[in-house]
Design an enzyme around this catalytic site. Structure first.
Site, PDB file in Angstrom:
ATOM      1  N   GLU A 274       0.822  -1.220   0.000  1.00  0.00           N
ATOM      2  CA  GLU A 274       0.000   0.000   0.000  1.00  0.00           C
ATOM      3  C   GLU A 274       0.853   1.265   0.000  1.00  0.00           C
ATOM      4  O   GLU A 274       0.702   2.111   0.880  1.00  0.00           O
ATOM      5  CB  GLU A 274      -0.836   0.076   1.275  1.00  0.00           C
ATOM      6  N   PRO A 275       1.732   1.417  -0.944  1.00  0.00           N
ATOM      7  CA  PRO A 275       2.581   2.611  -0.924  1.00  0.00           C
ATOM      8  C   PRO A 275       1.815   3.850  -1.346  1.00  0.00           C
ATOM      9  O   PRO A 275       0.955   3.780  -2.238  1.00  0.00           O
ATOM     10  CB  PRO A 275       3.646   2.272  -1.974  1.00  0.00           C
ATOM     11  N   ARG A 313       2.752  20.454   5.059  1.00  0.00           N
ATOM     12  CA  ARG A 313       3.761  19.572   5.654  1.00  0.00           C
ATOM     13  C   ARG A 313       4.864  20.313   6.418  1.00  0.00           C
ATOM     14  O   ARG A 313       5.228  19.899   7.520  1.00  0.00           O
ATOM     15  CB  ARG A 313       4.366  18.641   4.597  1.00  0.00           C
ATOM     16  N   TYR A 317       4.901  19.078  10.169  1.00  0.00           N
ATOM     17  CA  TYR A 317       5.951  18.100  10.523  1.00  0.00           C
ATOM     18  C   TYR A 317       7.347  18.693  10.453  1.00  0.00           C
ATOM     19  O   TYR A 317       8.330  17.964  10.509  1.00  0.00           O
ATOM     20  CB  TYR A 317       5.924  16.898   9.573  1.00  0.00           C
ATOM     21  N   CYS A 344      -2.273  34.380   7.731  1.00  0.00           N
ATOM     22  CA  CYS A 344      -2.062  35.089   8.986  1.00  0.00           C
ATOM     23  C   CYS A 344      -1.759  34.132  10.136  1.00  0.00           C
ATOM     24  O   CYS A 344      -2.564  33.979  11.066  1.00  0.00           O
ATOM     25  CB  CYS A 344      -3.285  35.943   9.286  1.00  0.00           C
ATOM     26  N   TYR A 373       0.749  13.864  -0.126  1.00  0.00           N
ATOM     27  CA  TYR A 373       0.287  14.619   1.038  1.00  0.00           C
ATOM     28  C   TYR A 373       0.456  16.126   0.829  1.00  0.00           C
ATOM     29  O   TYR A 373       0.733  16.867   1.766  1.00  0.00           O
ATOM     30  CB  TYR A 373       1.003  14.149   2.316  1.00  0.00           C
TER      31      TYR A 373
HETATM   32  N1  LLP Z   1      -1.449   2.206   4.551  1.00  0.00           N
HETATM   33  C1  LLP Z   1      -1.954   2.751   5.668  1.00  0.00           C
HETATM   34  C2  LLP Z   1      -2.817   1.932   6.521  1.00  0.00           C
HETATM   35  C3  LLP Z   1      -1.650   4.078   6.000  1.00  0.00           C
HETATM   36  O1  LLP Z   1      -2.136   4.595   7.119  1.00  0.00           O
HETATM   37  C4  LLP Z   1      -0.811   4.847   5.160  1.00  0.00           C
HETATM   38  C5  LLP Z   1      -0.489   6.236   5.487  1.00  0.00           C
HETATM   39  C6  LLP Z   1      -0.316   4.233   3.985  1.00  0.00           C
HETATM   40  C7  LLP Z   1      -0.654   2.916   3.722  1.00  0.00           C
HETATM   41  C8  LLP Z   1       0.587   4.942   3.028  1.00  0.00           C
HETATM   42  O2  LLP Z   1       1.778   5.291   3.628  1.00  0.00           O
HETATM   43  P1  LLP Z   1       3.004   5.835   2.752  1.00  0.00           P
HETATM   44  O3  LLP Z   1       3.407   4.739   1.806  1.00  0.00           O
HETATM   45  O4  LLP Z   1       2.548   7.036   2.022  1.00  0.00           O
HETATM   46  O5  LLP Z   1       4.043   6.141   3.743  1.00  0.00           O
HETATM   47  N2  LLP Z   1       0.522  13.162   6.130  1.00  0.00           N
HETATM   48  C9  LLP Z   1       1.776  12.524   6.442  1.00  0.00           C
HETATM   49  C10 LLP Z   1       1.739  11.032   6.140  1.00  0.00           C
HETATM   50  C11 LLP Z   1       0.614  10.292   6.814  1.00  0.00           C
HETATM   51  C12 LLP Z   1       0.556   8.850   6.456  1.00  0.00           C
HETATM   52  C13 LLP Z   1      -0.745   8.235   6.871  1.00  0.00           C
HETATM   53  N3  LLP Z   1      -0.907   6.860   6.513  1.00  0.00           N
HETATM   54  C14 LLP Z   1       2.885  13.226   5.699  1.00  0.00           C
HETATM   55  O6  LLP Z   1       2.621  14.197   4.992  1.00  0.00           O
HETATM   56  O7  LLP Z   1       4.058  12.871   5.852  1.00  0.00           O
END
Ligand code: LLP
Length: 419
Positions: A274-275, A313, A317, A344, A373
């Site tokens: 699930e990337p 972001r 973060y 603001c 994101y």
């Molecule tokens: N699967 C599940 C269950 C998840 O919760 C997420 C991300 C993914 C897959 C995908 O993860 P990735 O491959 O993108 O790392 N807003 C934050 C990232 C939050 C991620 C939430 N879940 C940011 O901007 O860094």
């Protein structure tokens, strides 16, 4: 190649499109995505895992633009969804339901019903009450529903605390003992097929270690289940693969696969990945225009027309996005800037203490690695219309989401007579 953004004669290009041309036609700010980078990242993962023929479900919370989704779905990707809204988008992108997996700790009854009716591949279930709810819906609709239990392996992903999800104290998943008892008591869910395990320990994970640790625990858990005569058909390894924002040295898809594939040897598992960020992150940039240069005691502010409502972001973060001027001026002199938005709030910055070429009003700046994101987390704060989104393929580009208009800001609002 990590992405398809490059300079030619000091001008920034995405594939064969000069980004400045897009700015001229579309205005600023806007997001720009490279079709080639998007699809190549998907292919990289597919290749790395080809021996197991994984189903790669792009995590659409990272980027849910229909054109982006469609590009990936046409290449064989499925989608990881977390809400009724994302299910709606997935359907609009014509993703076959058999390639949809549905995660999230708070699925409502309606959302579950929609998922069941559509016939998604798997629900990733995060709690016992949720399991009971899905059983209830499945019974009512007389459907057999496939379920993965999301387990929480209690490992530290070594990432930002806001995006780590695999520790015991997080709200995600079931601890292994609870999950074991759920599998043992599966008779209580006669219309559910508890056929999968899901694990996702966090995001932007650059080292293989935490993954390995988590998946090892999961495999031991699976052996325990098998000894009880329970067969697991699907193993969803989640997302979380880190990318390069500045000086990270993340594992490549190949390295990742090489390290973890041996864990599954000898087992007939259907692997799901699930990337989100890995596919979309470096495929997109966010382009802004410099409005003013403001010099104060000890600081140079470049005030740009994109803000934290567009790209949150950095504020949320403290994340780093490299800055690429659309036109490089070619002089060696660099100055230190804070690049801030018009909102603001003191937190409205896109970059701080950044050494950049001398900037002037009108200069266009791209923020790199903004394809994941970025737009999906944008808002209308300060009544700012959300930015346009553009997709590039080769030498052509298309606006794949119009810039919002003022009328969009008040859509659905209504002043009652008694006000
Ligand atoms: N699967 C599940 C269950 C998840 O919760 C997420 C991300 C993914 C897959 C995908 O993860 P990735 O491959 O993108 O790392 N807003 C934050 C990232 C939050 C991620 C939430 N879940 C940011 O901007 O860094």
């Amino acid at each position: 190649m990590m992405h398809d953004f490059h300079y030619k004669n000091r001008e920034l290009y995405c594939e064969s499109v000069q980004v400045k041309d897009v700015a001229r036609k579309v205005g600023t700010p806007f997001y720009l995505y490279s079709y080639k980078t998007l699809t190549e990242h998907l292919e990289k993962l597919e290749r790395a895992f080809r021996s197991m023929k994984p189903l790669i479900c792009f995590s659409m919370k990272a980027n849910s633009n229909l054109a982006v989704l469609r590009s990936l779905v046409r290449k064989g990707a499925g989608l990881d969804i977390v809400s009724g809204g994302e299910l709606f988008r997935a359907r609009k992108a014509v993703c076959p339901p058999a390639r949809l997996v549905y995660a999230g700790v708070g699925k409502t009854n309606e959302e579950i019903e929609q998922g069941v009716r559509v016939g998604i591949l798997l629900f990733n279930v995060e709690s016992v009450p949720e399991l009971e709810q899905i059983q209830h819906v499945a019974g009512k609709l007389r459907k057999r529903v496939k379920v993965s239990l999301r387990v929480n392996p209690d490992v530290d992903a070594g990432t930002h605390e806001h995006i780590a999800t695999g520790k015991r104290e997080s709200k995600f998943g079931l601890d292994l003992d609870t999950a074991f008892r759920v599998f043992q008591g599966s008779d209580r869910y006669p219309d559910l097929d508890l056929c999968g395990i899901h694990v996702h320990i966090g995001s932007q994970i650059v080292r293989g270690g935490p993954f390995l640790k988590a998946f090892r625990k999961v495999m031991i858990f699976m052996t325990r289940l098998e000894k009880q005569g329970r067969k697991i058909e699907y193993l969803n390894l989640g997302g979380g693969l880190g990318i390069i924002y500045s000086d990270e040295q993340p594992q490549t898809a190949d390295e990742f696969a090489k390290r973890i594939l041996p864990l599954f040897r000898g087992r007939k598992l259907k692997i799901i990945l699930e990337p989100g960020r890995f596919i979309a992150g470096n495929s997109g940039i966010f382009v802004t225009r410099t409005l003013y240069i403001k010099r104060t005691a000890g600081r140079n502010f470049a005030i740009v027309d994109g803000g934290m409502n567009d790209l949150i972001r950095p504020a949320l973060y403290d994340s780093y996005h490299e800055i690429w001027p659309l036109v490089v001026n070619g002089t060696a002199a660099k100055y230190k800037y804070d690049v801030v938005g018009p909102i603001c709030e003191s937190g409205d910055f896109l970059a701080r203490n950044r050494m950049l070429q001398e900037l002037e009003p009108g200069d266009l700046l791209a923020f790199a690695s903004a394809g994941a994101y970025g737009f999906t987390m944008s808002s209308n704060y300060n009544a700012r219309p959300r930015a346009a989104e553009v997709l590039v393929q080769g030498s052509r580009f298309a606006v794949v989401r119009k810039r919002e208009k003022h009328a969009d800001l008040i859509r659905g609002e209504h002043i009652p007579k008694w006000v």
